[in-house]
Design a protein around this motif. Structure first.
Motif, PDB file in Angstrom:
ATOM      1  N   SER A   1      62.009  17.813 -69.972  1.00  0.00           N
ATOM      2  CA  SER A   1      61.405  17.701 -68.642  1.00  0.00           C
ATOM      3  C   SER A   1      62.469  17.492 -67.578  1.00  0.00           C
ATOM      4  O   SER A   1      62.411  18.089 -66.497  1.00  0.00           O
ATOM      5  N   VAL A   2      63.439  16.653 -67.864  1.00  0.00           N
ATOM      6  CA  VAL A   2      64.516  16.389 -66.908  1.00  0.00           C
ATOM      7  C   VAL A   2      65.331  17.656 -66.664  1.00  0.00           C
ATOM      8  O   VAL A   2      65.584  18.036 -65.513  1.00  0.00           O
ATOM      9  N   PHE A   3      65.727  18.330 -67.732  1.00  0.00           N
ATOM     10  CA  PHE A   3      66.525  19.540 -67.568  1.00  0.00           C
ATOM     11  C   PHE A   3      65.746  20.650 -66.882  1.00  0.00           C
ATOM     12  O   PHE A   3      66.283  21.382 -66.058  1.00  0.00           O
ATOM     13  N   THR A   4      64.465  20.765 -67.182  1.00  0.00           N
ATOM     14  CA  THR A   4      63.627  21.761 -66.521  1.00  0.00           C
ATOM     15  C   THR A   4      63.491  21.437 -65.034  1.00  0.00           C
ATOM     16  O   THR A   4      63.566  22.338 -64.186  1.00  0.00           O
ATOM     17  N   GLY A   5      63.310  20.167 -64.706  1.00  0.00           N
ATOM     18  CA  GLY A   5      63.219  19.763 -63.310  1.00  0.00           C
ATOM     19  C   GLY A   5      64.489  20.046 -62.537  1.00  0.00           C
ATOM     20  O   GLY A   5      64.452  20.529 -61.400  1.00  0.00           O
ATOM     21  N   ILE A   6      65.635  19.783 -63.147  1.00  0.00           N
ATOM     22  CA  ILE A   6      66.912  20.040 -62.486  1.00  0.00           C
ATOM     23  C   ILE A   6      67.127  21.539 -62.302  1.00  0.00           C
ATOM     24  O   ILE A   6      67.595  21.989 -61.249  1.00  0.00           O
ATOM     25  N   ALA A   7      66.762  22.338 -63.313  1.00  0.00           N
ATOM     26  CA  ALA A   7      66.891  23.795 -63.187  1.00  0.00           C
ATOM     27  C   ALA A   7      65.975  24.326 -62.090  1.00  0.00           C
ATOM     28  O   ALA A   7      66.377  25.193 -61.297  1.00  0.00           O
ATOM     29  N   ALA A   8      64.750  23.813 -62.029  1.00  0.00           N
ATOM     30  CA  ALA A   8      63.822  24.237 -60.977  1.00  0.00           C
ATOM     31  C   ALA A   8      64.346  23.825 -59.599  1.00  0.00           C
ATOM     32  O   ALA A   8      64.204  24.576 -58.627  1.00  0.00           O
ATOM     33  N   TYR A   9      64.946  22.665 -59.505  1.00  0.00           N
ATOM     34  CA  TYR A   9      65.530  22.196 -58.245  1.00  0.00           C
ATOM     35  C   TYR A   9      66.665  23.117 -57.800  1.00  0.00           C
ATOM     36  O   TYR A   9      66.736  23.524 -56.640  1.00  0.00           O
ATOM     37  N   ALA A  10      67.553  23.460 -58.723  1.00  0.00           N
ATOM     38  CA  ALA A  10      68.666  24.354 -58.390  1.00  0.00           C
ATOM     39  C   ALA A  10      68.150  25.731 -57.978  1.00  0.00           C
ATOM     40  O   ALA A  10      68.650  26.335 -57.024  1.00  0.00           O
ATOM     41  N   PHE A  11      67.148  26.227 -58.680  1.00  0.00           N
ATOM     42  CA  PHE A  11      66.544  27.515 -58.334  1.00  0.00           C
ATOM     43  C   PHE A  11      65.853  27.423 -56.978  1.00  0.00           C
ATOM     44  O   PHE A  11      65.941  28.347 -56.163  1.00  0.00           O
ATOM     45  N   GLY A  12      65.182  26.306 -56.723  1.00  0.00           N
ATOM     46  CA  GLY A  12      64.505  26.114 -55.450  1.00  0.00           C
ATOM     47  C   GLY A  12      65.459  26.090 -54.277  1.00  0.00           C
ATOM     48  O   GLY A  12      65.130  26.566 -53.187  1.00  0.00           O
ATOM     49  N   MET A  13      66.659  25.544 -54.474  1.00  0.00           N
ATOM     50  CA  MET A  13      67.641  25.521 -53.392  1.00  0.00           C
ATOM     51  C   MET A  13      68.095  26.931 -53.039  1.00  0.00           C
ATOM     52  O   MET A  13      68.471  27.194 -51.909  1.00  0.00           O
TER      53      MET A  13
ATOM     54  N   ILE B   1      66.110  29.664 -53.351  1.00  0.00           N
ATOM     55  CA  ILE B   1      64.988  30.391 -52.777  1.00  0.00           C
ATOM     56  C   ILE B   1      64.593  29.787 -51.424  1.00  0.00           C
ATOM     57  O   ILE B   1      64.597  30.465 -50.413  1.00  0.00           O
ATOM     58  N   ILE B   2      64.198  28.514 -51.439  1.00  0.00           N
ATOM     59  CA  ILE B   2      63.932  27.831 -50.174  1.00  0.00           C
ATOM     60  C   ILE B   2      65.204  27.068 -49.829  1.00  0.00           C
ATOM     61  O   ILE B   2      66.223  27.292 -50.453  1.00  0.00           O
ATOM     62  N   ASN B   3      65.187  26.179 -48.896  1.00  0.00           N
ATOM     63  CA  ASN B   3      66.444  25.527 -48.508  1.00  0.00           C
ATOM     64  C   ASN B   3      66.650  24.196 -49.229  1.00  0.00           C
ATOM     65  O   ASN B   3      65.813  23.734 -50.002  1.00  0.00           O
ATOM     66  N   PHE B   4      67.784  23.576 -48.951  1.00  0.00           N
ATOM     67  CA  PHE B   4      68.163  22.310 -49.586  1.00  0.00           C
ATOM     68  C   PHE B   4      67.159  21.207 -49.290  1.00  0.00           C
ATOM     69  O   PHE B   4      66.742  20.470 -50.191  1.00  0.00           O
ATOM     70  N   GLU B   5      66.780  21.085 -48.027  1.00  0.00           N
ATOM     71  CA  GLU B   5      65.946  19.962 -47.615  1.00  0.00           C
ATOM     72  C   GLU B   5      64.573  19.989 -48.300  1.00  0.00           C
ATOM     73  O   GLU B   5      64.139  18.986 -48.865  1.00  0.00           O
ATOM     74  N   LEU B   6      63.899  21.131 -48.250  1.00  0.00           N
ATOM     75  CA  LEU B   6      62.572  21.215 -48.874  1.00  0.00           C
ATOM     76  C   LEU B   6      62.648  21.038 -50.387  1.00  0.00           C
ATOM     77  O   LEU B   6      61.815  20.356 -50.988  1.00  0.00           O
ATOM     78  N   SER B   7      63.634  21.657 -51.009  1.00  0.00           N
ATOM     79  CA  SER B   7      63.789  21.525 -52.458  1.00  0.00           C
ATOM     80  C   SER B   7      64.057  20.082 -52.860  1.00  0.00           C
ATOM     81  O   SER B   7      63.527  19.596 -53.864  1.00  0.00           O
ATOM     82  N   THR B   8      64.855  19.389 -52.076  1.00  0.00           N
ATOM     83  CA  THR B   8      65.188  18.006 -52.394  1.00  0.00           C
ATOM     84  C   THR B   8      63.969  17.103 -52.248  1.00  0.00           C
ATOM     85  O   THR B   8      63.717  16.251 -53.110  1.00  0.00           O
ATOM     86  N   VAL B   9      63.207  17.289 -51.188  1.00  0.00           N
ATOM     87  CA  VAL B   9      61.991  16.482 -51.005  1.00  0.00           C
ATOM     88  C   VAL B   9      61.022  16.719 -52.161  1.00  0.00           C
ATOM     89  O   VAL B   9      60.477  15.770 -52.743  1.00  0.00           O
ATOM     90  N   ILE B  10      60.812  17.976 -52.527  1.00  0.00           N
ATOM     91  CA  ILE B  10      59.887  18.305 -53.623  1.00  0.00           C
ATOM     92  C   ILE B  10      60.395  17.745 -54.942  1.00  0.00           C
ATOM     93  O   ILE B  10      59.633  17.162 -55.721  1.00  0.00           O
ATOM     94  N   PHE B  11      61.700  17.888 -55.204  1.00  0.00           N
ATOM     95  CA  PHE B  11      62.265  17.393 -56.457  1.00  0.00           C
ATOM     96  C   PHE B  11      62.145  15.875 -56.566  1.00  0.00           C
ATOM     97  O   PHE B  11      61.724  15.347 -57.601  1.00  0.00           O
ATOM     98  N   ILE B  12      62.503  15.167 -55.523  1.00  0.00           N
ATOM     99  CA  ILE B  12      62.455  13.705 -55.567  1.00  0.00           C
ATOM    100  C   ILE B  12      61.014  13.217 -55.678  1.00  0.00           C
ATOM    101  O   ILE B  12      60.718  12.302 -56.454  1.00  0.00           O
TER     102      ILE B  12
END
Length: 147
Positions: free
Chosen positions: A77-89, A91-102
Motif C-alpha cells: 500500500s505504501v509503495f503503491t501510494g508513493i508510485a501514484a503520488y509520483a505519477f500524479g505529479m 499528470i497534475i501539478n505538485f500542489e494538488l498531488s501532494t494534498v491528495i497524497f497526504i
C-alpha cells in the motif's frame, strides 16, 4: 533469517548509503549541496536511531502468517501510494498531488476527521512549497496539466 536480523542489516545499509551520499555531496559547492548534506545527515541519524532501538529490543519469533500478510499489504500500500503520488505529479501539478497524497495517507492511517485532514494536508503542502520552491529555490516538477 529473522526479521530482527534483517532490520539490523537494513539499518546498517541505510547508514552506509547515507554516509556515502554525504561524502559525494561534500564534493560540490556549499550552495548546491546544502540540502543533500542535510538530508544525508538526517538519514544517517535515523538509521542510527533504528539500530540503537533494535539493539535494545530483544529478538522475538516472527509473527504468524496473518501478521506477515498484514505487513505485506501495508508495504504494498505504501509503495503503491508513493508510485501514484509520483505519477500524479507528472499528470497534475505538485500542489494538488501532494494534498491528495497526504490526505489519503492520513485517512489510510485511520484518522477520519475531514476538517483536520484537509487542514493538515494544506499546511504540509504549503510548508513543503515554501521550503523547496521559495527557500531552497528548487524548480517545480513539470506536469501535463496545471503548470
Amino acid at each position: 533469517m529473522q526479521q530482527h536480523t534483517m532490520d539490523k542489516i537494513f539499518s546498517v545499509l541505510v547508514i552506509g548509503l547515507a554516509i556515502g551520499c554525504g561524502i559525494v555531496a561534500f564534493r560540490y559547492s556549499y550552495e548546491s549541496s546544502y540540502f543533500p548534506r542535510l538530508l544525508s545527515a538526517f538519514i544517517a541519524v535515523m538509521g542510527a536511531v533504528l539500530l540503537v532501538r533494535l539493539q535494545a529490543k530483544r529478538p522475538s519469533e516472527d509473527g504468524d502468517a496473518q501478521n506477515k500478510k498484514d505487513q505485506l499489504v501495508a508495504a504494498l500500500s505504501v509503495f503503491t501510494g508513493i508510485a501514484a503520488y509520483a505519477f500524479g505529479m507528472q499528470i497534475i501539478n505538485f500542489e494538488l498531488s501532494t494534498v491528495i497524497f497526504i490526505a489519503g495517507f492520513i485517512y489510510f492511517l485511520g484518522y477520519r476527521n475531514l476538517v483536520v485532514i484537509v487542514l493538515v494536508s494544506l499546511g504540509i503542502t504549503a510548508l513543503l512549497y515554501g521550503v523547496f520552491f521559495e527557500f531552497l529555490a528548487v524548480s517545480r516538477p513539470e506536469s501535463l496539466f496545471f503548470e
